[in-house]
Write a protein that holds these residues in place. Structure first.
Motif, mmCIF file in Angstrom:
data_model
loop_
_atom_site.group_PDB
_atom_site.id
_atom_site.type_symbol
_atom_site.label_atom_id
_atom_site.label_comp_id
_atom_site.label_asym_id
_atom_site.label_seq_id
_atom_site.Cartn_x
_atom_site.Cartn_y
_atom_site.Cartn_z
ATOM 1 N N THR A 25 0.843 -1.193 0.000
ATOM 2 C CA THR A 25 0.000 0.000 0.000
ATOM 3 C C THR A 25 0.883 1.249 0.000
ATOM 4 O OG1 THR A 25 -0.105 -0.073 2.425
ATOM 5 C CG2 THR A 25 -1.893 -1.154 1.205
ATOM 6 N N THR A 26 0.275 2.372 -0.369
ATOM 7 C CA THR A 26 1.008 3.645 -0.337
ATOM 8 C C THR A 26 0.432 4.618 0.677
ATOM 9 O OG1 THR A 26 -0.373 4.491 -2.152
ATOM 10 C CG2 THR A 26 1.720 3.436 -2.743
ATOM 11 N N ASP A 27 -0.835 4.443 1.053
ATOM 12 C CA ASP A 27 -1.475 5.343 2.027
ATOM 13 C C ASP A 27 -2.511 4.548 2.812
ATOM 14 O OD1 ASP A 27 -2.731 7.291 3.494
ATOM 15 O OD2 ASP A 27 -3.165 8.619 1.802
ATOM 16 N N ASN A 28 -2.113 4.034 3.967
ATOM 17 C CA ASN A 28 -3.030 3.214 4.757
ATOM 18 C C ASN A 28 -4.198 4.024 5.308
ATOM 19 O OD1 ASN A 28 -1.503 0.943 4.325
ATOM 20 N ND2 ASN A 28 -0.380 1.080 6.247
ATOM 21 N N ASN A 29 -3.987 5.290 5.613
ATOM 22 C CA ASN A 29 -5.068 6.119 6.151
ATOM 23 C C ASN A 29 -6.206 6.266 5.146
ATOM 24 O OD1 ASN A 29 -3.808 6.582 8.638
ATOM 25 N ND2 ASN A 29 -2.638 8.315 7.817
ATOM 26 N N ALA A 30 -5.875 6.318 3.870
ATOM 27 C CA ALA A 30 -6.913 6.471 2.843
ATOM 28 C C ALA A 30 -7.794 5.228 2.751
ATOM 29 C CB ALA A 30 -6.262 6.767 1.490
ATOM 30 N N ILE A 31 -7.240 4.071 3.136
ATOM 31 C CA ILE A 31 -7.988 2.810 3.050
ATOM 32 C C ILE A 31 -8.983 2.678 4.197
ATOM 33 C CG2 ILE A 31 -7.690 0.283 3.139
ATOM 34 C CD1 ILE A 31 -4.973 0.696 1.789
ATOM 35 N N ARG A 32 -8.755 3.428 5.266
ATOM 36 C CA ARG A 32 -9.575 3.291 6.471
ATOM 37 C C ARG A 32 -10.884 4.070 6.331
ATOM 38 N NH1 ARG A 32 -7.444 4.462 12.669
ATOM 39 N NH2 ARG A 32 -9.238 3.532 13.729
ATOM 40 N N VAL A 33 -11.826 3.474 5.604
ATOM 41 C CA VAL A 33 -13.155 4.061 5.404
ATOM 42 C C VAL A 33 -14.205 3.039 5.845
ATOM 43 C CG1 VAL A 33 -12.394 5.559 3.530
ATOM 44 C CG2 VAL A 33 -13.251 3.261 3.014
ATOM 45 N N PRO A 34 -15.415 3.496 6.249
ATOM 46 C CA PRO A 34 -16.429 2.567 6.764
ATOM 47 C C PRO A 34 -16.908 1.537 5.748
ATOM 48 C CG PRO A 34 -16.933 4.835 7.392
ATOM 49 C CD PRO A 34 -15.829 4.903 6.397
ATOM 50 N N ASP A 35 -17.019 1.922 4.498
ATOM 51 C CA ASP A 35 -17.545 1.022 3.472
ATOM 52 C C ASP A 35 -16.490 -0.027 3.109
ATOM 53 O OD1 ASP A 35 -18.022 0.026 0.672
ATOM 54 O OD2 ASP A 35 -19.815 1.259 0.894
ATOM 55 N N SER A 36 -16.799 -1.305 3.357
ATOM 56 C CA SER A 36 -15.832 -2.382 3.157
ATOM 57 C C SER A 36 -15.393 -2.501 1.703
ATOM 58 C CB SER A 36 -16.440 -3.717 3.606
ATOM 59 O OG SER A 36 -16.876 -3.640 4.937
ATOM 60 N N ILE A 37 -16.344 -2.493 0.801
ATOM 61 C CA ILE A 37 -16.030 -2.665 -0.609
ATOM 62 C C ILE A 37 -15.202 -1.487 -1.118
ATOM 63 C CG2 ILE A 37 -16.988 -3.019 -2.908
ATOM 64 C CD1 ILE A 37 -17.458 -5.318 -0.903
ATOM 65 N N LYS A 38 -15.532 -0.285 -0.669
ATOM 66 C CA LYS A 38 -14.769 0.889 -1.073
ATOM 67 C C LYS A 38 -13.352 0.824 -0.522
ATOM 68 C CE LYS A 38 -14.864 5.950 -1.139
ATOM 69 N NZ LYS A 38 -15.597 7.170 -0.715
ATOM 70 N N SER A 39 -13.223 0.329 0.710
ATOM 71 C CA SER A 39 -11.904 0.203 1.331
ATOM 72 C C SER A 39 -10.999 -0.708 0.504
ATOM 73 C CB SER A 39 -12.049 -0.353 2.754
ATOM 74 O OG SER A 39 -10.799 -0.454 3.386
ATOM 75 N N ILE A 40 -11.542 -1.843 0.056
ATOM 76 C CA ILE A 40 -10.761 -2.770 -0.776
ATOM 77 C C ILE A 40 -10.466 -2.150 -2.130
ATOM 78 C CG2 ILE A 40 -10.863 -5.003 -1.962
ATOM 79 C CD1 ILE A 40 -12.456 -6.060 0.433
ATOM 80 N N ALA A 41 -11.415 -1.406 -2.666
ATOM 81 C CA ALA A 41 -11.206 -0.752 -3.964
ATOM 82 C C ALA A 41 -10.068 0.269 -3.877
ATOM 83 C CB ALA A 41 -12.492 -0.081 -4.425
ATOM 84 N N ILE A 42 -10.008 1.008 -2.773
ATOM 85 C CA ILE A 42 -8.940 1.996 -2.601
ATOM 86 C C ILE A 42 -7.587 1.299 -2.513
ATOM 87 C CG2 ILE A 42 -7.997 3.743 -1.038
ATOM 88 C CD1 ILE A 42 -10.918 4.419 -0.280
ATOM 89 N N ALA A 43 -7.539 0.163 -1.800
ATOM 90 C CA ALA A 43 -6.295 -0.601 -1.715
ATOM 91 C C ALA A 43 -5.835 -1.040 -3.101
ATOM 92 C CB ALA A 43 -6.490 -1.813 -0.808
#
Length: 267
Positions: A25-43
């Motif tokens: 990953t390049t930005d772990n803070n950006a991945i930390r969102v409530p929506d699970s699917i969105k979190s994986i998409a950001i990763a």
């Protein structure tokens, strides 16, 4: 110590998604969102390698959620072993869907609380067959399913990798045994294991004149195996002995099959 540190994070959710790891990953803070699917998409937007952790009854099995994420290419690996648990169904999913097999210790305590190193225990780990010692080579190996899982005294993975480990480690008897007919001939077969991994063999001997143990453990260095041979027929003979390496799991709960030839000269 020559270690390579790779940035990563864990995405912890309830079933049916369960727990997911993302590394590179390049930005772990950006991945930390409530929506699970969105979190994986950001990763995935960060070109992370995403793996689904310890699937099973407690943390989810393959559902429509996993199927959708898989078809979208949103995760690339699955844990087939976690700490002291092996998930054979996960190994089958990896095989069928060309996903990378992963294994982790998942240790939350000091490591010696969970593993007794003094008595030969080791943490569960992923063996990565990288072309060189670099983070990019590790990433390439993970993305192309070049891994095996080291769990307890078992290796889990594709046969092409496990057979290479076995063939490079074990030297089988290559001499011709000299026996006399109509006698109870006793001898030793010497197997050499050039690794520290104990290969567990189950033999399937069908030669009635040959007595050999059904199970052999090839520990590091030399293993002597006692055999007996009794026949009334003279001459040269080759006996093929099929065997299964039961702790090289090339399929769910199924070991790798091989064979060796025993050359005999009876006078």
């Amino acid at each position: 110590y020559g270690m390579i540190l790779i940035r990563g994070t864990q995405i912890i959710r309830q079933k049916p998604l369960g727990h997911v790891n993302a590394i590179f990953t390049t930005d772990n803070n950006a991945i930390r969102v409530p929506d699970s699917i969105k979190s994986i998409a950001i990763a995935n937007q960060q070109h992370a390698f995403v793996s689904w952790n310890h699937p099973g009854e407690n943390n989810g099995t393959w559902t429509d959620v996993q199927e959708k994420l898989f078809k979208q290419g949103q995760f690339q690996g699955i844990e087939v072993a976690n700490h002291d648990t092996y998930f054979p169904e996960a190994q089958q999913w990896c095989t069928d869907k060309k996903l990378t097999m992963m294994g982790t210790s998942d240790v939350h305590n000091p490591i010696t609380f969970d593993y007794d190193f003094a008595h030969g225990e080791h943490r569960t780990m992923t063996l990565v067959f990288a072309s060189e010692k670099s983070s990019e080579a590790i990433r390439d190996a993970l993305l192309n399913q070049r891994t095996a899982v080291y769990w307890k005294n078992v290796l889990i993975g594709k046969e092409e990798f496990l057979s290479a480990i076995y063939n490079q480690s074990v030297e089988l008897p290559s001499v011709t045994m000299q026996f006399k007919k109509n006698e109870r001939n006793k001898a030793f077969l010497f197997f050499k294991n050039n690794s520290d991994f104990p290969f567990e063999l189950t033999l399937k001997n069908e030669a009635k004149e040959l007595s050999i143990p059904n199970k052999i453990i090839l520990k590091g260095n030399i293993t002597a195996v006692a055999i007996e041979f009794n026949t009334s027929v003279s001459g040269e003979k080759t006996i093929t002995i099929p065997f299964e390496v039961t702790n090289l799991l090339v399929q769910p709960n199924k070991g790798m099959h091989s064979e060796f030839n025993l050359k005999i000269n009876v006078q």
